[in-house]
Design an enzyme around this catalytic site. Structure first.
Site, PDB file in Angstrom:
ATOM      1  N   ARG A 257     -58.073  24.273 114.703  1.00 29.78           N
ATOM      2  CA  ARG A 257     -59.257  24.847 115.362  1.00 29.78           C
ATOM      3  C   ARG A 257     -60.516  24.499 114.595  1.00 29.78           C
ATOM      4  NH1 ARG A 257     -59.002  30.465 115.270  1.00 29.78           N
ATOM      5  NH2 ARG A 257     -57.112  30.457 116.523  1.00 29.78           N
ATOM      6  N   SER A 258     -60.618  23.236 114.136  1.00 32.76           N
ATOM      7  CA  SER A 258     -61.837  22.821 113.454  1.00 32.76           C
ATOM      8  C   SER A 258     -62.963  22.733 114.476  1.00 32.76           C
ATOM      9  CB  SER A 258     -61.634  21.475 112.765  1.00 32.76           C
ATOM     10  OG  SER A 258     -61.477  20.440 113.711  1.00 32.76           O
TER      11      SER A 258
ATOM     12  N   ASP B 285     -54.840  28.333 114.281  1.00 38.19           N
ATOM     13  CA  ASP B 285     -55.258  27.866 112.960  1.00 38.19           C
ATOM     14  C   ASP B 285     -54.490  28.641 111.901  1.00 38.19           C
ATOM     15  OD1 ASP B 285     -56.584  30.261 112.501  1.00 38.19           O
ATOM     16  OD2 ASP B 285     -58.557  29.359 112.247  1.00 38.19           O
ATOM     17  N   VAL B 286     -54.803  28.420 110.628  1.00 38.69           N
ATOM     18  CA  VAL B 286     -54.010  29.078 109.581  1.00 38.69           C
ATOM     19  C   VAL B 286     -54.095  30.601 109.665  1.00 38.69           C
ATOM     20  CG1 VAL B 286     -53.881  27.225 107.863  1.00 38.69           C
ATOM     21  CG2 VAL B 286     -55.895  28.694 107.948  1.00 38.69           C
TER      22      VAL B 286
ATOM     23  N   PHE C 152     -53.093  14.031 116.741  1.00 35.42           N
ATOM     24  CA  PHE C 152     -54.341  13.305 116.445  1.00 35.42           C
ATOM     25  C   PHE C 152     -54.656  13.256 114.952  1.00 35.42           C
ATOM     26  CE2 PHE C 152     -55.996  17.632 117.381  1.00 35.42           C
ATOM     27  CZ  PHE C 152     -56.747  17.872 116.241  1.00 35.42           C
ATOM     28  N   ALA C 153     -53.838  13.928 114.117  1.00 34.97           N
ATOM     29  CA  ALA C 153     -54.074  13.874 112.669  1.00 34.97           C
ATOM     30  C   ALA C 153     -53.771  12.479 112.138  1.00 34.97           C
ATOM     31  CB  ALA C 153     -53.201  14.909 111.960  1.00 34.97           C
TER      32      ALA C 153
ATOM     33  N   CYS D 255     -65.966  12.624 120.680  1.00 35.44           N
ATOM     34  CA  CYS D 255     -65.030  11.574 121.101  1.00 35.44           C
ATOM     35  C   CYS D 255     -63.557  11.851 120.894  1.00 35.44           C
ATOM     36  CB  CYS D 255     -65.437  10.194 120.634  1.00 35.44           C
ATOM     37  SG  CYS D 255     -66.060  10.090 119.003  1.00 35.44           S
TER      38      CYS D 255
HETATM   39  N1  LIG Z   1     -57.620  10.586 115.643  1.00 40.73           N
HETATM   40  C1  LIG Z   1     -58.897  10.851 115.566  1.00 40.73           C
HETATM   41  O1  LIG Z   1     -59.686  10.335 116.303  1.00 40.73           O
HETATM   42  C2  LIG Z   1     -59.378  11.814 114.572  1.00 40.73           C
HETATM   43  C3  LIG Z   1     -58.503  12.312 113.675  1.00 40.73           C
HETATM   44  N2  LIG Z   1     -58.901  13.217 112.756  1.00 40.73           N
HETATM   45  C4  LIG Z   1     -57.853  13.681 111.859  1.00 40.73           C
HETATM   46  O2  LIG Z   1     -57.440  14.964 112.314  1.00 40.73           O
HETATM   47  C5  LIG Z   1     -57.051  15.763 111.219  1.00 40.73           C
HETATM   48  C6  LIG Z   1     -57.806  17.073 111.243  1.00 40.73           C
HETATM   49  O3  LIG Z   1     -59.175  16.864 110.989  1.00 40.73           O
HETATM   50  P1  LIG Z   1     -60.208  18.086 111.007  1.00 40.73           P
HETATM   51  O4  LIG Z   1     -60.047  18.842 112.273  1.00 40.73           O
HETATM   52  O5  LIG Z   1     -61.519  17.530 110.680  1.00 40.73           O
HETATM   53  O6  LIG Z   1     -59.605  18.954 109.779  1.00 40.73           O
HETATM   54  P2  LIG Z   1     -59.990  20.399 109.250  1.00 40.73           P
HETATM   55  O7  LIG Z   1     -59.405  20.502 107.887  1.00 40.73           O
HETATM   56  O8  LIG Z   1     -61.416  20.696 109.479  1.00 40.73           O
HETATM   57  O9  LIG Z   1     -59.173  21.408 110.211  1.00 40.73           O
HETATM   58  C7  LIG Z   1     -57.792  21.583 110.145  1.00 40.73           C
HETATM   59  C8  LIG Z   1     -57.355  22.693 111.111  1.00 40.73           C
HETATM   60  O10 LIG Z   1     -55.933  22.811 111.099  1.00 40.73           O
HETATM   61  C9  LIG Z   1     -55.566  24.156 110.831  1.00 40.73           C
HETATM   62  N3  LIG Z   1     -54.318  24.154 110.077  1.00 40.73           N
HETATM   63  C10 LIG Z   1     -54.082  23.562 108.879  1.00 40.73           C
HETATM   64  N4  LIG Z   1     -52.813  23.784 108.505  1.00 40.73           N
HETATM   65  C11 LIG Z   1     -52.228  24.519 109.470  1.00 40.73           C
HETATM   66  C12 LIG Z   1     -50.936  25.063 109.653  1.00 40.73           C
HETATM   67  N5  LIG Z   1     -49.966  24.901 108.750  1.00 40.73           N
HETATM   68  N6  LIG Z   1     -50.678  25.763 110.780  1.00 40.73           N
HETATM   69  C13 LIG Z   1     -51.651  25.943 111.694  1.00 40.73           C
HETATM   70  N7  LIG Z   1     -52.882  25.451 111.582  1.00 40.73           N
HETATM   71  C14 LIG Z   1     -53.182  24.752 110.478  1.00 40.73           C
HETATM   72  C15 LIG Z   1     -56.721  24.728 110.050  1.00 40.73           C
HETATM   73  O11 LIG Z   1     -56.762  26.126 110.124  1.00 40.73           O
HETATM   74  C16 LIG Z   1     -57.903  24.060 110.764  1.00 40.73           C
HETATM   75  O12 LIG Z   1     -58.212  24.751 111.945  1.00 40.73           O
HETATM   76  C17 LIG Z   1     -57.279  14.896 109.989  1.00 40.73           C
HETATM   77  O13 LIG Z   1     -56.045  14.279 109.670  1.00 40.73           O
HETATM   78  C18 LIG Z   1     -58.289  13.874 110.442  1.00 40.73           C
HETATM   79  O14 LIG Z   1     -58.204  12.691 109.711  1.00 40.73           O
HETATM   80  C19 LIG Z   1     -60.163  13.710 112.739  1.00 40.73           C
HETATM   81  C20 LIG Z   1     -61.107  13.249 113.601  1.00 40.73           C
HETATM   82  C21 LIG Z   1     -60.793  12.227 114.562  1.00 40.73           C
HETATM   83  N1  LIG Z   2     -67.502  11.086 111.812  1.00 42.77           N
HETATM   84  C1  LIG Z   2     -66.199  10.913 111.772  1.00 42.77           C
HETATM   85  N2  LIG Z   2     -65.512  10.784 112.912  1.00 42.77           N
HETATM   86  C2  LIG Z   2     -64.174  10.575 112.909  1.00 42.77           C
HETATM   87  O1  LIG Z   2     -63.550  10.478 113.980  1.00 42.77           O
HETATM   88  C3  LIG Z   2     -63.518  10.468 111.638  1.00 42.77           C
HETATM   89  C4  LIG Z   2     -64.290  10.599 110.476  1.00 42.77           C
HETATM   90  N3  LIG Z   2     -65.618  10.830 110.591  1.00 42.77           N
HETATM   91  N4  LIG Z   2     -63.731  10.512 109.262  1.00 42.77           N
HETATM   92  C5  LIG Z   2     -62.333  10.124 109.122  1.00 42.77           C
HETATM   93  C6  LIG Z   2     -61.510  10.625 110.264  1.00 42.77           C
HETATM   94  C7  LIG Z   2     -60.153   9.961 110.399  1.00 42.77           C
HETATM   95  N5  LIG Z   2     -60.122   9.437 111.721  1.00 42.77           N
HETATM   96  C8  LIG Z   2     -59.036   8.795 112.273  1.00 42.77           C
HETATM   97  C9  LIG Z   2     -59.181   7.791 113.190  1.00 42.77           C
HETATM   98  C10 LIG Z   2     -58.123   7.103 113.671  1.00 42.77           C
HETATM   99  C11 LIG Z   2     -56.845   7.418 113.291  1.00 42.77           C
HETATM  100  C12 LIG Z   2     -55.716   6.631 113.793  1.00 42.77           C
HETATM  101  O2  LIG Z   2     -54.643   7.148 113.908  1.00 42.77           O
HETATM  102  N6  LIG Z   2     -55.958   5.286 114.066  1.00 42.77           N
HETATM  103  C13 LIG Z   2     -55.029   4.221 114.484  1.00 42.77           C
HETATM  104  C14 LIG Z   2     -53.958   3.966 113.405  1.00 42.77           C
HETATM  105  C15 LIG Z   2     -53.198   2.677 113.549  1.00 42.77           C
HETATM  106  C16 LIG Z   2     -53.823   1.466 112.892  1.00 42.77           C
HETATM  107  O3  LIG Z   2     -53.602   1.267 111.668  1.00 42.77           O
HETATM  108  O4  LIG Z   2     -54.470   0.684 113.606  1.00 42.77           O
HETATM  109  C17 LIG Z   2     -54.373   4.535 115.800  1.00 42.77           C
HETATM  110  O5  LIG Z   2     -54.467   5.656 116.313  1.00 42.77           O
HETATM  111  O6  LIG Z   2     -53.817   3.642 116.410  1.00 42.77           O
HETATM  112  C18 LIG Z   2     -56.652   8.433 112.388  1.00 42.77           C
HETATM  113  C19 LIG Z   2     -57.743   9.125 111.872  1.00 42.77           C
HETATM  114  C20 LIG Z   2     -61.336   9.590 112.301  1.00 42.77           C
HETATM  115  N7  LIG Z   2     -62.167  10.259 111.537  1.00 42.77           N
END
Ligand SMILES: NC(=O)C1=CN([C@@H]2O[C@H](COP(=O)(O)OP(=O)(O)OC[C@H]3O[C@@H](n4cnc5c(N)ncnc54)[C@H](O)[C@@H]3O)[C@@H](O)[C@H]2O)C=CC1
Ligand SMILES: Nc1nc(=O)c2c([nH]1)NC[C@@H]1CN(c3ccc(C(=O)N[C@@H](CCC(=O)O)C(=O)O)cc3)C=[N+]21
Length: 320
Positions: free
Chosen positions: A185-186, A208-209, A274-275, A150
């Site tokens: 690149r997770s 990635d790093v 997206f972080a 997603c």
């Molecule tokens: N908005 C959303 O729907 C979602 C947001 N997230 C958020 O996205 C973020 C990342 O989550 P994951 O991918 O699971 O994390 P992860 O820790 O598995 O991967 C991080 C990636 O970033 C790279 N990285 C880290 N520091 C770097 C740098 N200085 N320069 C270049 N590359 C770098 C790493 O090498 C790795 O590929 C988190 O903040 C998480 O909460 C995660 C899932 C859904």
């Molecule tokens: N199985 C799994 N799937 C995930 O997708 C997953 C997870 N585990 N574990 C935790 C991380 C974190 N994550 C975020 C979701 C939304 C915002 C985000 O930014 N949300 C609101 C923030 C604003 C508000 O406060 O409403 C927005 O974009 O508008 C950030 C990070 C998903 N994750």
């Protein structure tokens, strides 16, 4: 200095899916005793981001007519059994596990415990393999659509909303000529995202790093799925060179103090983060044309859309 750029909120993009989702839930309720589809979320950690995300999923899904059941598991060791029980429970339509749980490779194992018929996040190996191989359906008759993870899917939908996808081009080639850079690149987000964008015709720099790679479908899109080329070890110079070439900059660095250097952004590029933390500086709009600071709301819309697709796939497979 005036900033030419504009902020686009994820809520604006998510809105375009709400009507369709609500309508499908209403149709579902008509033939299921006025009950919406049931989504079960498993929370087995104290990660604040996961907890917050669980709260948002609950609020959003219930507001749209779904039923949501958050199951908090105090002892991680019992999570696997709880997932299996939900797999076997006919009243459960969708399952998600909030990660990280163990924070290591065991999390990848747990992802695969959720049966693919209930995997709303699209993390099952079958779905990933279809994504990487540019296969869009689960069956030979092209009736059952494959599920996409997603967050990568949410970013695709955002790029469609921002008109980076050019719908004058045939479906599957709509990013032809576009260059994107993805800082992450997770296996959950960054790598599948780079593959999706490249499969749609883009040139993608994946960072990635350790190193920087290039994902493309080859010259003039001659391949029918992406391939990957190593460009070299990570260095600021290589990052700057790739970034200044990119029409789209996507960041997902999970670190409070990380900021993507504004001087690496090409004038008029589109920037998406997206972080959970802000990866762009406040001056990003001096360079960016469109800036999307967070994507969570679209991710949740895609989660619910995936859930409805799973329900439909189950019904379609019963029909034959
Ligand atoms: N908005 C959303 O729907 C979602 C947001 N997230 C958020 O996205 C973020 C990342 O989550 P994951 O991918 O699971 O994390 P992860 O820790 O598995 O991967 C991080 C990636 O970033 C790279 N990285 C880290 N520091 C770097 C740098 N200085 N320069 C270049 N590359 C770098 C790493 O090498 C790795 O590929 C988190 O903040 C998480 O909460 C995660 C899932 C859904
Ligand atoms: N199985 C799994 N799937 C995930 O997708 C997953 C997870 N585990 N574990 C935790 C991380 C974190 N994550 C975020 C979701 C939304 C915002 C985000 O930014 N949300 C609101 C923030 C604003 C508000 O406060 O409403 C927005 O974009 O508008 C950030 C990070 C998903 N994750």
């Amino acid at each position: 200095m005036s900033k030419p750029g504009r902020t686009i909120l994820a809520s604006k993009v998510a809105e375009t899916f709400n009507a369709e989702i609500i309508k499908s839930v209403e149709e579902y309720k008509k033939i299921h005793n006025d009950q919406g589809p049931l989504l079960v979320g498993f929370l087995a950690n104290n990660d604040p981001a996961a907890k917050m995300y669980a709260t948002w999923t609950q609020k959003t899904s219930e507001s749209m007519g779904f039923r949501y059941d958050l199951r908090v598991i105090e002892d991680k060791d019992f999570l696997e059994e709880a997932i299996i029980q939900a797999n076997n429970d006919d009243s459960v339509n969708g399952i998600m596990v909030y990660f990280p749980v163990f924070g290591n490779a065991q999390d990848q194992y747990l992802q695969q415990v959720v049966c693919k018929e209930k995997d709303v996040e699209g993390l099952n190996h079958v779905y990933y393999q279809n994504l990487y191989h540019n296969v869009r359906y689960l069956d030979k008759g092209n009736r059952l659509k494959s599920i996409l993870p997603c967050t990568p899917l949410a970013i695709v939908k955002i790029l469609e909303f921002l008109k980076i996808y050019n719908n004058l081009l045939p479906e599957g080639n709509r990013l032809y000529g576009k260059k994107c850079i993805v800082i992450n690149r997770s296996e959950i987000v960054g790598r599948p995202l780079a593959a999706l964008l490249a499969n749609d015709g883009a040139t993608v720099f994946s960072v990635d790093v350790n190193n920087i790679q290039k994902f493309t479908r080859g010259e003039r899109l001659k391949l029918n799925k992406h391939h990957v080329e190593d460009l070299g070890e990570f260095s600021e110079d290589l990052l700057k060179e790739c970034s200044l070439d990119a029409d789209v900059v996507i960041t997902g660095v999970p670190s409070e103090n990380y900021k993507f250097p504004t001087e690496y952004i090409k004038d008029g590029a589109v920037c998406i983060n997206f972080a959970s933390t802000k990866n762009f500086s406040d001056d990003v709009k001096e360079k960016a044309s469109l800036y999307v600071p967070m994507t969570g709301k679209v991710t949740i819309a895609m989660l619910l859309r995936n859930m409805l697709r799973l329900v439909r796939n189950v019904e379609l497979s019963k029909e034959r």
